[in-house]
Design a protein around this motif. Structure first.
Motif, short mmCIF file in Angstrom:
data_model
loop_
_atom_site.label_atom_id
_atom_site.label_comp_id
_atom_site.label_asym_id
_atom_site.label_seq_id
_atom_site.Cartn_x
_atom_site.Cartn_y
_atom_site.Cartn_z
N UNK A 215 -22.97 -16.20 -12.28
CA UNK A 215 -23.47 -14.82 -12.18
C UNK A 215 -22.91 -13.94 -13.30
N UNK A 216 -21.59 -14.04 -13.53
CA UNK A 216 -20.97 -13.18 -14.54
C UNK A 216 -21.54 -13.47 -15.93
N UNK A 217 -21.90 -14.74 -16.16
CA UNK A 217 -22.50 -15.12 -17.44
C UNK A 217 -23.88 -14.48 -17.58
N UNK A 218 -24.68 -14.58 -16.49
CA UNK A 218 -26.04 -14.02 -16.53
C UNK A 218 -25.99 -12.51 -16.76
N UNK A 219 -25.03 -11.87 -16.11
CA UNK A 219 -24.90 -10.41 -16.25
C UNK A 219 -24.52 -10.06 -17.70
N UNK A 220 -23.55 -10.82 -18.23
CA UNK A 220 -23.10 -10.58 -19.60
C UNK A 220 -24.24 -10.77 -20.59
N UNK A 221 -25.02 -11.86 -20.41
CA UNK A 221 -26.11 -12.16 -21.32
C UNK A 221 -27.20 -11.09 -21.25
N UNK A 222 -27.47 -10.62 -20.04
CA UNK A 222 -28.52 -9.61 -19.87
C UNK A 222 -28.11 -8.31 -20.59
N UNK A 223 -26.86 -7.90 -20.39
CA UNK A 223 -26.40 -6.65 -21.01
C UNK A 223 -26.31 -6.80 -22.54
N UNK A 224 -25.78 -7.96 -22.97
CA UNK A 224 -25.66 -8.19 -24.42
C UNK A 224 -27.04 -8.17 -25.08
N UNK A 225 -28.03 -8.78 -24.42
CA UNK A 225 -29.38 -8.81 -24.98
C UNK A 225 -29.96 -7.40 -25.08
N UNK A 226 -29.67 -6.55 -24.08
CA UNK A 226 -30.16 -5.16 -24.12
C UNK A 226 -29.57 -4.46 -25.34
N UNK A 227 -28.27 -4.63 -25.56
CA UNK A 227 -27.62 -3.95 -26.69
C UNK A 227 -28.26 -4.42 -28.01
N UNK A 228 -28.44 -5.75 -28.13
CA UNK A 228 -29.07 -6.28 -29.36
C UNK A 228 -30.48 -5.72 -29.50
N UNK A 229 -31.21 -5.67 -28.37
CA UNK A 229 -32.58 -5.15 -28.37
C UNK A 229 -32.62 -3.70 -28.81
N UNK A 230 -31.69 -2.87 -28.30
CA UNK A 230 -31.68 -1.45 -28.66
C UNK A 230 -31.41 -1.30 -30.16
N UNK A 231 -30.48 -2.10 -30.68
CA UNK A 231 -30.15 -1.99 -32.12
C UNK A 231 -31.35 -2.43 -32.98
N UNK A 232 -31.92 -3.61 -32.67
CA UNK A 232 -33.01 -4.14 -33.51
C UNK A 232 -34.27 -3.28 -33.39
N UNK A 233 -34.61 -2.90 -32.16
CA UNK A 233 -35.81 -2.06 -31.98
C UNK A 233 -35.59 -0.71 -32.65
N UNK A 234 -34.35 -0.20 -32.55
CA UNK A 234 -34.01 1.07 -33.21
C UNK A 234 -34.22 0.97 -34.71
N UNK A 235 -33.76 -0.13 -35.30
CA UNK A 235 -33.94 -0.32 -36.75
C UNK A 235 -35.42 -0.45 -37.11
#
Lengths: 274, 424
Positions: free
Chosen positions: A175-195
Motif C-alpha cells: 500500500x505504501x508503495x502504491x501511495x508513493x507512486x501515485x503521489x510521485x506521478x502527480x508531481x511529475x505530471x504537474x511539472x511536465x504538463x506545466x512545462x
C-alpha cells in the motif's frame, strides 16, 4: 518505408495484447517462470513502438504528434516507457497488467484512427509545438499513471480491510508503495504538463501575438493543471493521505477525461488538429 | 538405455516413525563422521551419504554390492544408536536403483518434507553432501545424483510456487505486513506481552529488517528481559499509550480477558499520526484488540483466524504446485538416466570393453587366413588377456578419480577422445 510503418501500426495492438497476456499470467501466478522475463517483452514492444514513431516521422517529415493516431500512440508509448523505468527501478511487476491495459486501450484507439496526411499547418510543424505537445502528453501520461496507482491502492486497501486474502491480492505491491507512486506521478505530471502549457502560451504569443488566446481548450487545460496543482498543495497542507489522496487522484483524472472528451466533441477551438 | 544403477537408500522419517523414535536415531556430527569414514570402509561401499534432520535419518549407499551393504549398515546403525529401529521393516523404508534417485530428488526439493516445499531441507542436504565429499565418502554416482538433484530443486524453486507463501502463523503476519509496507527498515514495532508467541513473531519481523522494537508487558522484568534479547526498549504497561507513539506494527498476545486496545484508545492516536498505516496482529485468545478498531482509517487488524486462513491457503497453493514439481523431477531424472547410461563407471567400462573387443574381432578377421590353425586358441587367449590388462588399468584410474566429479569427467573425456568413442 511507408508500408513498413503501416504494418507496424496495425501490428502494435497485437504486441500490446501479447504483453498484457504475459502480465496477466504473471499477475495470476500461472507461470512463475515468466516473472523474470517480462522486462524483455516490455523492451521489445517499446522498441517496436519506437520504430513505428520514427518511421512515421521519416515518412511524414515532421514529429508525428498532431493527429489523433499520433497523439494516442505517443501517449501509449509514454506509458510503456514510464512503466518500463518503474519496473526496472523498483523490480515490481504486479502493476504491469493494469498499467499496460490502459496503454493498450490508447494504442487501440490510435490504430483505428490511422491517417497519412502530411501536416501542413505551420502551427503544428515548428519546434515549439513538438516541445509543447510532447511535454503535455508526457504530463498526461504521469497523471494517468497516478490514477492507475490510486485505483490499485483503493482496491488493495479494500482487500486488506475485508480480509480478502488470496493469490491476486498478494501479488499487489505494498500500500505504501502504491501511495508513493501515485503521489510521485502527480508531481511529475504537474511539472511536465506545466512545462507543456507554458510552451503552448509562448507559441500562442508567437503565432497570435497574445500569450492567452481566449479558447475553450486552452482555458480547460489551464484549469485542469490548476486543479491538480491546488489539489496537491492542499493535500500537503492538510496532510491528506491514504484512501482520500487516492480518491482525489482518481476523481481528478475522471474530471480530466470527461472535460477533455466534452471539449473535443462539442467545443469549437483553434486547438483542433483532427 | 540401461535402467540399472547401483545405489540404494534406507531411512526413517516422519512418514514411518513417530518423533520419539526419530529423536533417538538422529546422527550427531560424531556419528556422521563414524558412518562416513569407518562404516563405509567396513562395508566397502563405493559411496556413502548420510542425511540427518529433525524429521529423518537416511543413508545412501552406492557400488556394486549396495544390496548387501544396506543390510550391513542397518546392523551397524543399530549398534551405533543402541536400538533395533534400523532393522525394523515397519519403521524404515528402502529404495533401490532409480527409485532411490527419485526419492533423493524429491527430498532435496522439499517435496518429501512434512511441510511441503520447506526450503531448509535443501540446505541440510547440501551440508550433508559437503561433509561426505570432504571425507571422500562420495563416488561418481552420488556426486552426479546430488548435482542433478540440486539442479531440479533450483528449477522447481524458480518455476513453481512450491516454496512460496508463509506456512506458519507467525510468518503469515510478516507476509501480510509486506502488503502494507514496502520496507521495514524505518518501521517501529510494539510487542504487547512478552511470551514465546510474541517473541517468535517479532523475530520474523526483525529478520525482515525491523530495527525499532518496543515491548510492553504487565510484568516489567519480563518486558526488560525480552527487550534485552531483541535489542529493544521496554515500556511499563501503565505507559502503554506512550509506547503507541510513532508505532507502525503492533503484535499482541497477552493472557488478558478484556480488550487491551479499544477504538477509544486508538482513535486519538490515529488522528495524531495522520492515519498513517497501522498494522496490528492479535495473537491472543481471548483477543486483546477490539475488532471495532478496524473501522478507523489506516488500521489493519488481523487475528489468529485470519492468519490461520492464510496458512491454510498457502499450504493448498503448495499442494496444487506438486504436479508441476513432479514433472520437473521426471525431466531431471530422465537427464540423469541418460548420464548414467553413457558416463557412469559401469557404462564407461562397458563401452571401453566393447571398443577393444571390436578391435580384436576386426584384427582376427583380417588375419584369419594367415594365422596357423594350431596356435589360434593361444592367440585368442593372449589378446583377451592383453585387453583385460589394459582395461583393468583404466578402471583403476577411473576409480581413483571417482570421488572428484571434475577429475572423473576429465578422465572419461580423455579416454573417449583417446579411443575415438562417441561421447553421447
Amino acid at each position: 518505408m511507408k508500408l513498413f510503418s503501416v504494418i507496424l501500426s496495425y501490428l502494435l495492438p497485437f504486441f500490446y495484447i501479447g504483453l498484457i497476456y504475459v502480465y496477466y499470467l504473471v499477475f495470476t501466478g500461472k507461470y512463475k517462470s515468466l516473472t523474470s522475463k517480462t522486462t524483455v517483452f516490455l523492451i521489445i514492444t517499446a522498441l517496436i513502438h519506437l520504430a513505428e514513431i520514427v518511421t512515421r516521422q521519416l515518412v511524414l517529415g515532421t514529429m508525428p504528434l498532431s493527429t489523433m493516431h499520433d497523439a494516442f500512440s505517443f501517449l501509449a508509448f509514454s506509458i510503456l516507457v514510464v512503466y518500463l523505468i518503474i519496473e526496472i527501478s523498483l523490480n515490481n511487476k504486479a502493476s504491469g497488467f493494469f498499467v499496460l491495459s490502459f496503454a493498450f486501450l490508447l494504442e487501440l484507439i490510435s490504430s483505428f484512427n490511422l491517417s497519412w496526411e502530411k501536416e501542413t499547418n505551420a502551427l503544428l510543424t515548428n519546434f515549439y509545438f513538438t516541445i509543447h505537445a510532447s511535454m503535455s502528453i508526457m504530463g498526461y501520461t504521469a497523471l494517468s499513471l497516478s490514477a492507475i496507482y490510486a485505483l490499485m491502492y483503493i482496491y488493495q486497501n479494500r482487500n486488506l480491510k475485508l480480509k480478502r486474502i488470496g493469490r491476486l491480492s498478494s501479488q499487489f505491491p505494498a500500500l505504501t508503495y502504491l501511495e508513493k507512486m501515485s503521489i510521485r506521478s502527480v508531481v511529475i505530471g504537474i511539472i511536465l504538463l506545466g512545462l507543456g502549457i507554458f510552451h503552448g502560451h509562448i507559441q500562442a504569443n508567437r503565432t497570435f501575438g497574445t500569450y492567452y488566446p481566449i479558447d475553450i481548450k486552452v482555458i480547460v487545460s489551464d484549469l485542469i493543471w490548476l486543479f491538480y496543482l491546488a489539489g496537491y498543495v492542499l493535500s500537503r497542507i492538510m496532510r491528506w493521505r491514504g484512501k482520500w489522496m487516492a480518491w482525489l487522484s482518481v476523481s481528478g483524472f475522471a474530471f480530466l477525461m470527461i472535460i477533455g472528451v466534452m471539449v473535443m466533441l462539442f467545443a469549437e477551438s483553434f486547438h483542433r488538429f483532427y | 538405455m540401461t535402467n540399472y544403477i547401483p545405489i540404494g537408500i534406507i531411512g526413517i522419517s516422519h512418514k514411518t516413525a513417530p518423533v520419539e523414535i526419530r529423536d533417538k536415531v538422529v546422527l550427531t556430527e560424531e556419528d556422521q563422521f563414524r558412518v562416513l569414514k569407518e562404516y563405509r570402509e567396513k562395508v566397502d561401499a563405493d559411496g556413502l551419504l548420510a542425511i540427518t534432520t529433525c524429521n529423518r535419518t537416511e543413508i545412501y549407499i552406492s557400488g556394486e554390492n549396495f544390496h548387501d551393504n544396506l543390510d550391513q549398515i542397518r546392523i551397524l546403525l543399530n549398534q551405533l544408536k543402541k536400538c533395533s529401529y534400523f532393522t525394523d521393516e515397519k519403521l524404515t523404508y528402502k529404495h533401490i536403483g532409480f527409485d532411490a534417485v527419485t526419492h533423493f530428488f524429491r527430498l532435496i526439493s522439499g517435496m518429501d518434507s512434512q511441510i511441503i516445499g520447506e526450503p531448509q531441507i535443501t540446505g541440510q542436504v547440501k551440508e550433508a553432501y559437503c561433509r561426505a565429499f570432504e571425507l571422500k565418502a562420495t563416488d561418481t554416482i552420488i556426486n552426479k545424483m546430488f548435482e542433478y538433484g540440486l539442479h531440479a530443486e533450483k528449477i522447481i524453486r524458480t518455476d513453481t510456487y512450491l516454496s512460496d507463501g508463509a506456512v506458519s502463523v507467525s510468518f503469515a503476519g510478516v507476509e501480510l505486513a509486506r502488503q502494507i509496507f514496502s520496507d521495514f527498515n524505518n518501521k517501529t514495532a510494539l510487542l504487547i506481552g512478552a511470551g514465546e508467541t510474541v517473541e517468535l513473531a517479532a523475530r520474523h519481523f526483525i529478520d525482515k529488517g525491523i530495527q525499532n522494537i518496543r515491548i510492553a508487558n504487565r510484568t516489567a522484568s519480563r518486558a526488560q528481559e525480552l527487550a534485552k534479547k531483541l535489542n529493544g526498549q521496554a515500556f511499563a504497561f501503565t505507559h502503554l499509550e506512550e509506547a503507541f507513539n510513532n508505532v507502525d506494527i503492533i503484535i499482541s498476545a497477552t493472557a488478558s480477558d478484556a480488550y487491551i486496545i479499544t477504538k477509544e484508545i486508538l482513535k486519538p492516536i490515529c488522528e495524531s499520526r495522520n492515519y498513517r498505516p497501522l498494522f496490528m496482529i492479535d495473537l491472543a485468545m481471548p483477543r486483546d484488540i477490539d475488532p471495532e478498531v478496524e473501522t478507523l482509517d489506516g488500521v489493519y487488524l488481523y487475528n489468529l483466524d485470519h492468519l490461520n486462513n492464510i496458512v491454510a491457503l498457502n499450504l493448498e497453493k503448495r499442494k496444487n504446485e506438486l504436479p508441476k514439481a513432479e514433472k520437473i523431477i521426471n525431466e531431471s531424472l530422465e537427464d540423469f538416466r541418460k548420464w548414467n547410461a553413457s558416463h557412469s563407471m559401469g557404462a564407461v567400462i562397458g563401452r571401453l570393453k566393447k571398443h577393444f573387443e571390436n578391435l580384436r574381432d576386426d584384427e582376427f578377421k583380417r588375419l584369419k587366413n594367415k594365422l596357423p590353425d594350431n596356435g589360434k586358441a593361444e592367440i585368442e587367449y593372449l589378446t583377451q588377456s592383453i585387453i583385460n590388462k589394459l582395461i583393468h588399468q583404466h578402471i583403476k584410474t577411473l576409480k581413483k578419480s571417482a570421488s572428484n566429479p571434475e577429475r572423473y569427467q576429465e578422465q572419461v573425456d580423455f579416454l573417449f577422445d583417446l579411443y575415438d568413442i562417441d561421447k553421447d
